[in-house]
Design an enzyme around this catalytic site. Structure first.
Site, PDB file in Angstrom:
ATOM      1  N   SER A   1       0.840  -1.202   0.000  1.00 50.94           N
ATOM      2  CA  SER A   1       0.000   0.000   0.000  1.00 50.94           C
ATOM      3  C   SER A   1       0.868   1.242   0.000  1.00 50.94           C
ATOM      4  CB  SER A   1      -0.866  -0.023   1.260  1.00 50.94           C
ATOM      5  OG  SER A   1      -1.441   1.237   1.496  1.00 50.94           O
TER       6      SER A   1
ATOM      7  N   TYR B   1      -2.020  -1.542  10.954  1.00 51.57           N
ATOM      8  CA  TYR B   1      -2.294  -1.983   9.579  1.00 51.57           C
ATOM      9  C   TYR B   1      -1.141  -1.569   8.652  1.00 51.57           C
ATOM     10  CZ  TYR B   1      -3.763  -1.490   4.769  1.00 51.57           C
ATOM     11  OH  TYR B   1      -3.762  -1.531   3.396  1.00 51.57           O
TER      12      TYR B   1
ATOM     13  N   LYS C   1       2.117  -3.843   6.448  1.00 50.03           N
ATOM     14  CA  LYS C   1       2.521  -3.791   5.035  1.00 50.03           C
ATOM     15  C   LYS C   1       4.026  -3.557   4.930  1.00 50.03           C
ATOM     16  CE  LYS C   1      -1.515  -4.559   3.327  1.00 50.03           C
ATOM     17  NZ  LYS C   1      -1.793  -5.863   2.683  1.00 50.03           N
TER      18      LYS C   1
HETATM   19  C1  UD1 Z   1      -6.956   4.081   4.022  1.00 50.51           C
HETATM   20  C2  UD1 Z   1      -5.682   3.863   4.737  1.00 50.51           C
HETATM   21  C3  UD1 Z   1      -4.739   3.142   3.826  1.00 50.51           C
HETATM   22  C4  UD1 Z   1      -5.320   1.836   3.409  1.00 50.51           C
HETATM   23  C5  UD1 Z   1      -6.672   2.013   2.806  1.00 50.51           C
HETATM   24  C6  UD1 Z   1      -7.284   0.645   2.716  1.00 50.51           C
HETATM   25  C7  UD1 Z   1      -5.531   5.738   6.329  1.00 50.51           C
HETATM   26  C8  UD1 Z   1      -4.755   6.929   6.710  1.00 50.51           C
HETATM   27  N1  UD1 Z   1      -5.120   5.113   5.196  1.00 50.51           N
HETATM   28  O1  UD1 Z   1      -6.658   4.918   2.906  1.00 50.51           O
HETATM   29  O2  UD1 Z   1      -3.548   2.885   4.500  1.00 50.51           O
HETATM   30  O3  UD1 Z   1      -4.472   1.189   2.503  1.00 50.51           O
HETATM   31  O4  UD1 Z   1      -7.486   2.845   3.620  1.00 50.51           O
HETATM   32  O5  UD1 Z   1      -8.609   0.613   2.870  1.00 50.51           O
HETATM   33  O6  UD1 Z   1      -6.481   5.396   6.976  1.00 50.51           O
HETATM   34  N2  UD1 Z   1     -13.032  10.309   3.778  1.00 50.51           N
HETATM   35  C9  UD1 Z   1     -14.026  11.198   4.169  1.00 50.51           C
HETATM   36  N3  UD1 Z   1     -15.177  10.693   4.675  1.00 50.51           N
HETATM   37  C10 UD1 Z   1     -15.394   9.346   4.832  1.00 50.51           C
HETATM   38  C11 UD1 Z   1     -14.381   8.456   4.419  1.00 50.51           C
HETATM   39  C12 UD1 Z   1     -13.194   8.977   3.911  1.00 50.51           C
HETATM   40  O7  UD1 Z   1     -13.886  12.400   4.050  1.00 50.51           O
HETATM   41  O8  UD1 Z   1     -16.459   8.952   5.311  1.00 50.51           O
HETATM   42  C13 UD1 Z   1     -11.786  10.853   3.202  1.00 50.51           C
HETATM   43  C14 UD1 Z   1     -10.564  10.545   4.049  1.00 50.51           C
HETATM   44  O9  UD1 Z   1     -10.353  11.528   5.015  1.00 50.51           O
HETATM   45  C15 UD1 Z   1      -9.470  10.498   2.972  1.00 50.51           C
HETATM   46  C16 UD1 Z   1     -10.198  10.035   1.707  1.00 50.51           C
HETATM   47  O10 UD1 Z   1     -11.575  10.239   1.955  1.00 50.51           O
HETATM   48  O11 UD1 Z   1      -8.985  11.787   2.745  1.00 50.51           O
HETATM   49  C17 UD1 Z   1      -9.967   8.576   1.402  1.00 50.51           C
HETATM   50  O12 UD1 Z   1     -10.254   7.816   2.562  1.00 50.51           O
HETATM   51  P1  UD1 Z   1     -10.260   6.238   2.572  1.00 50.51           P
HETATM   52  O13 UD1 Z   1     -11.124   5.711   1.496  1.00 50.51           O
HETATM   53  O14 UD1 Z   1     -10.509   5.767   3.975  1.00 50.51           O
HETATM   54  O15 UD1 Z   1      -8.775   5.838   2.138  1.00 50.51           O
HETATM   55  P2  UD1 Z   1      -7.368   6.307   2.739  1.00 50.51           P
HETATM   56  O16 UD1 Z   1      -7.485   6.956   4.045  1.00 50.51           O
HETATM   57  O17 UD1 Z   1      -6.679   7.086   1.671  1.00 50.51           O
END
Ligand code: UD1
Length: 338
Positions: free
Chosen positions: A124, A149, A153
């Site tokens: 990742s 997590y 990795k």
């Molecule tokens: C997260 C993990 C990453 C992992 C991946 C696997 C973290 C910091 N990173 O990625 O290591 O490989 O999941 O599933 O947790 N967001 C919102 N509202 C929501 C959900 C998400 O605003 O309800 C935003 C988050 O703040 C982020 C973006 O959407 O900026 C993507 O979030 P998400 O899909 O959870 O992925 P990552 O955080 O990038």
């Protein structure tokens, strides 16, 4: 080539089974259904018209793995099976170290016993933490993980790299995924989060369909163009195809090696941009609000994917629009089937 896919009923695993079939390779699937459903196997069958060998079991169960490897001459492994909820890993680190690191040990032992040399491992971009520069390339420093997590990795990458360094006759590729989203365009397979989704796109589609009342955007006061986080959102079908390219690369290479590749689009999109695109391509309004930052979130990251473009001869073919249309189509299909 017969390829074992661990986590074959999962989001990326199921799309990779379809991609392997398209490439003329034969998938053998295993899954313990800890975060996936049998319906994914039905979806694979609908798309390919084929029923692939499937075994229900756990990658930490060496006897189970021995049985699978005894039944089939396996030429290579794509190891997806892992737990991936960041928040849960903070509360229950042992589960993450056991599942995600423990399964590396059993897998390597069975590979030795059955003389299997090729392994593609799901890593990742989380290993980069908050990168010093973007687009981040594979030479960038890995940062201390901010969750168990993420640490699993990095540890798994180190174990695999050390094995090859020690002289083991293995060909191993770690693919560092950016943010996989979307679904197969047929709507037969897609992401099936159990419970409340923690990832952005399933939360969006579930909100749009009415399963959730509203989406909360985790912060709009970051130092980015619109204040929300930046990510590299890659269509899951493009991501699946990268595994085929990685396997083909191992076929071309002679002798043992370990290498890592970024697998993303090379583009950064903000969370707000993604939401606006989702609304536009699907012609709907999403109920969302701005909330506080989520602890541990990376501010901005997207990948330099030129190494995979060049060496793996792989590139993305689908757009953000495609991914968000396909994600919505999948949610609609799910709603229709219930
Ligand atoms: C997260 C993990 C990453 C992992 C991946 C696997 C973290 C910091 N990173 O990625 O290591 O490989 O999941 O599933 O947790 N967001 C919102 N509202 C929501 C959900 C998400 O605003 O309800 C935003 C988050 O703040 C982020 C973006 O959407 O900026 C993507 O979030 P998400 O899909 O959870 O992925 P990552 O955080 O990038």
């Amino acid at each position: 080539m017969k390829i074992l896919i661990t986590g074959g009923a999962g989001f990326i695993g199921s799309h990779t089974a379809v991609a392997l079939n398209e490439a003329g390779m034969i998938p053998v699937l295993i899954d313990n259904f800890s975060n996936s459903e049998k319906s994914a196997l039905e979806g694979i069958k609908k798309i390919t018209g084929k029923v692939f060998d499937f075994y229900e079991g756990d990658c930490n169960d060496i006897e189970f793995l021995r049985k699978v490897f005894s039944d089939h001459h396996i030429d290579g492994i794509i190891h997806f099976a892992a737990s991936k909820a960041v928040g849960e890993s903070v509360e229950n680190p042992l589960k993450y170290y056991e599942n995600n690191v423990g399964s590396i040990f059993t897998m390597i032992h069975v590979m030795r016993e059955f003389n299997v040399k090729k392994l593609v491992f799901s890593s990742s971009c989380t290993v980069y933490g908050e990168p010093d520069y973007i687009p981040v390339d594979e030479n960038a420093a890995r940062k201390p993980a901010n969750s168990p997590y993420g640490n699993t990795k990095a540890i798994a990458e180190d174990i695999l790299s050390d094995l090859v360094k020690s002289g083991e006759d293995l060909q191993i590729i770690s693919l560092r995924y950016f943010n996989p989203i979307g679904a197969h365009e047929s709507g037969e397979i897609g992401e099936l989060p159990s419970g409340v989704p923690s990832n952005l796109v399933p939360f969006i589609t579930q909100t749009a369909i009415g399963k959730r009342s509203k989406l909360t955007i985790f912060g709009n006061d970051y130092n980015t163009q619109d204040g929300s986080n930046i990510r590299d959102f890659i269509h899951v079908v493009d991501l699946a195809n990268a595994h085929i390219a990685a396997l083909k690369y191992t076929q071309k290479k002679n002798g043992p090696f370990y290498d890592v590749f970024n697998i993303g689009t090379g583009r950064g999109n903000s969370v707000l941009e993604l939401i606006k695109t989702f609304e536009k391509v699907n012609q709907l309004k999403l109920n969302y609000e701005i909330g506080p930052r989520r602890p541990g979130d990376t501010v901005k990251i997207y990948g330099d994917v030129s190494k995979a473009n060049k060496l793996l001869n792989w590139k993305t073919e689908k757009s953000l629009e495609d991914a968000l249309k396909d994600a919505w189509n999948w949610e609609l299909k799910l709603a229709g089937s219930k």
